[in-house]
Design a protein around this motif. Structure first.
Motif, PDB file in Angstrom:
ATOM      1  N   SER A 301     103.966 110.260  13.126  1.00  0.00           N
ATOM      2  CA  SER A 301     105.119 110.577  12.267  1.00  0.00           C
ATOM      3  C   SER A 301     105.796 109.333  11.734  1.00  0.00           C
ATOM      4  O   SER A 301     106.519 109.402  10.737  1.00  0.00           O
ATOM      5  N   TYR A 304     102.867 108.498   8.576  1.00  0.00           N
ATOM      6  CA  TYR A 304     102.340 109.406   7.559  1.00  0.00           C
ATOM      7  C   TYR A 304     103.421 110.400   7.121  1.00  0.00           C
ATOM      8  O   TYR A 304     104.453 110.555   7.785  1.00  0.00           O
ATOM      9  N   ASP A 305     103.151 111.079   6.009  1.00  0.00           N
ATOM     10  CA  ASP A 305     104.065 112.069   5.452  1.00  0.00           C
ATOM     11  C   ASP A 305     104.260 113.196   6.469  1.00  0.00           C
ATOM     12  O   ASP A 305     103.311 113.910   6.831  1.00  0.00           O
ATOM     13  N   ASN A 306     105.496 113.358   6.933  1.00  0.00           N
ATOM     14  CA  ASN A 306     105.772 114.329   7.984  1.00  0.00           C
ATOM     15  C   ASN A 306     105.545 115.764   7.526  1.00  0.00           C
ATOM     16  O   ASN A 306     105.247 116.644   8.342  1.00  0.00           O
ATOM     17  N   ARG A 307     105.674 116.023   6.244  1.00  0.00           N
ATOM     18  CA  ARG A 307     105.428 117.368   5.737  1.00  0.00           C
ATOM     19  C   ARG A 307     103.968 117.758   5.934  1.00  0.00           C
ATOM     20  O   ARG A 307     103.659 118.875   6.347  1.00  0.00           O
ATOM     21  N   TRP A 308     103.052 116.832   5.648  1.00  0.00           N
ATOM     22  CA  TRP A 308     101.627 117.136   5.802  1.00  0.00           C
ATOM     23  C   TRP A 308     101.224 117.212   7.276  1.00  0.00           C
ATOM     24  O   TRP A 308     100.336 117.992   7.643  1.00  0.00           O
ATOM     25  N   PRO A 351     107.859 115.075  13.929  1.00  0.00           N
ATOM     26  CA  PRO A 351     108.016 115.134  12.461  1.00  0.00           C
ATOM     27  C   PRO A 351     109.255 115.902  12.022  1.00  0.00           C
ATOM     28  O   PRO A 351     109.886 115.540  11.024  1.00  0.00           O
ATOM     29  N   LEU A 355     112.167 114.347   9.690  1.00  0.00           N
ATOM     30  CA  LEU A 355     112.575 114.974   8.441  1.00  0.00           C
ATOM     31  C   LEU A 355     114.069 115.280   8.448  1.00  0.00           C
ATOM     32  O   LEU A 355     114.755 115.117   7.427  1.00  0.00           O
ATOM     33  N   GLN A 358     115.875 111.992   7.852  1.00  0.00           N
ATOM     34  CA  GLN A 358     115.691 111.525   6.474  1.00  0.00           C
ATOM     35  C   GLN A 358     116.569 112.292   5.497  1.00  0.00           C
ATOM     36  O   GLN A 358     117.139 111.714   4.572  1.00  0.00           O
ATOM     37  N   ARG A 420     109.746 115.576  -1.597  1.00  0.00           N
ATOM     38  CA  ARG A 420     109.609 114.224  -1.084  1.00  0.00           C
ATOM     39  C   ARG A 420     110.961 113.511  -1.154  1.00  0.00           C
ATOM     40  O   ARG A 420     111.744 113.746  -2.080  1.00  0.00           O
TER      41      ARG A 420
END
Length: 433
Positions: A301, A304-308, A351, A355, A358, A420
């Protein structure tokens, strides 16, 4: 005091007292989580002794899950006002008192009150917030590692105790097993009393990784209303779409883990002729894989993109739940499920926390995540009761597992609708001559 002497002794070996705090908190989370997960072992014995239905027992567990979650937003405010040690000791005392009283229960309402209301409140007084607070106060470096360890201990503790409790229950009865849980909670309470301190300055230190010359002074005591801080945060964030997406996906997370597998996997295995101790060992194996999976998830996490990441976590979990009934509950099939599902058990937490921070800022991240975690426990309550109702009315758990798998696939889809984060503006440096 023991803590001051131990801090001095560790300092001579260049070991920070914060790691003692990690150890004490890890033990507390492990044992408390074991107490939370223990009722999954006791469902069948309670049915045999009192004639209670699965739906009635699941109702108490649903109440506990809801209160456990709803306490989370207020736990941080309680710790800020009354101190880590005082709140943690109070929580352990409440849980032990309820468990001791439940040794003499004979009516369903006793179960609802003690295992539902009282234990729900007691365990919710610390929840995941305790580990996050320790990481924030005692560490300025390696916070991610500390949070990963604490998160893993919470989920793993719910699983590693189960084979032992199942064995004790099978040989000596559920009351002896429950007494063992009380003893372990007492050991954790003693460790908290002797070793836990609120802040590094209490033992003359700065946070780990902070190289300043003097201990940081403790902030002024907080007298802010606890309810106002928590509810005010909810009022603000509930106007955003991102909050509700995180709330919904964590609802599904709780429904597909704590409320379903933790509570009902052992009774479902019994339906297929698998002994209780062997079924509990399956959950313990999941706990072992979960420990490594969660720490790896924290590492991923950060990169990389936490959504993916959440897309893959929810999607793969959903597929594993949909495939479980087709394993024929063989040793090979269940072992593969334990490994695959265990790695993903609580990997969604790092993640989701990132998020939250963020989108809502570091200052309010713990309170916002508290409300997101409340959604997790409401989902757990929904699944705990729904699966029990399915077993009572349809004589099978399979519809509940299929439904949870489908929900996970939905969660994988909707998490990608989170936008994003806006890129930070690049500030050009002035030209130098």
């Amino acid at each position: 005091m023991i803590s001051n002497w131990l801090s001095s002794a560790l300092a001579r070996r260049n070991v920070h007292y914060g790691w003692v705090m990690v150890g004490v908190t890890f033990l507390t989370a492990l044992v408390t989580a074991g107490a939370v997960g223990a009722p999954g072992v006791f469902i069948v014995p309670l049915q045999k002794e009192f004639g209670w239905s699965t739906a009635e027992i699941s109702s108490a567990l649903s109440i506990r899950f809801i209160l456990f979650g709803l306490m989370a937003p207020f736990a941080a405010a309680l710790m800020n006002r009354y101190g880590l040690r005082n709140v943690t000791l109070s929580a352990l005392l409440v849980v032990v008192s309820a468990l001791v009283a439940s040794l003499a229960m004979t009516k369903v309402w006793h179960l609802l009150l003690l295992w539902g209301v009282v234990i729900g409140i007691g365990t919710g007084m610390t929840a995941l917030v305790l580990g996050a607070t320790i990481a924030a106060r005692w560490f300025s470096a390696r916070r991610g590692l500390v949070v990963g360890i604490m998160t893993a201990s919470t989920a793993t503790g719910q699983l590693v105790f189960l084979p032992l409790l199942a064995s004790i229950t099978e040989r000596m009865g559920w009351r002896v097993a429950l007494s063992f849980v009380c003893v372990m909670l007492g050991v954790a309470a003693f460790a908290v009393l002797m070793l836990m301190r609120d802040r590094p300055s209490d033992v003359g230190l700065r946070p780990f990784g902070d190289k300043g010359p003097e201990p940081l002074p403790a902030p002024a005591p907080s007298h802010a209303p606890i309810m106002a801080a928590a509810l005010g945060t909810l009022r603000d964030v509930s106007q955003t779409r991102t909050f509700w997406i995180l709330f919904a996906t964590f609802f599904i997370c709780g429904a597909s883990t704590n409320g379903l597998v933790q509570v009902h996997l052992i009774p479902m295995c019994l339906d297929y002729g698998i002994p209780q101790v062997q079924a509990a060992s399956l959950l313990a194996a999941m706990g072992i894989f979960d420990f490594f999976g969660t720490i790896c998830s924290g590492w991923l996490s950060d990169r990389y993109d936490n959504r993916w990441l959440l897309f893959w976590y929810y999607g793969l979990r959903g597929l594993s739940l949909l495939m479980l009934p087709f394993t024929d509950f063989s040793f090979y099939g269940l072992s593969l499920f334990a490994m695959f599902y265990g790695l993903d058990w609580i990997a969604t937490v790092p993640p989701t926390v990132r998020l939250t921070a963020q989108r809502f800022g570091a200052e309010r991240a713990n309170l916002v995540f508290g409300w997101v975690f409340a959604g997790h426990q409401i989902g757990a309550a929904f699944a705990a009761f729904g699966a029990g109702l399915s077993r009572t009315l349809l004589a099978t758990y399979l519809p509940a597992f299929f439904f949870a798998g489908a929900l996970c696939v939905i969660a994988a889809m909707i998490v990608l609708t989170i936008s994003r984060p806006a890129p930070k503006p690049v500030v050009s440096k002035p030209a130098t001559a």
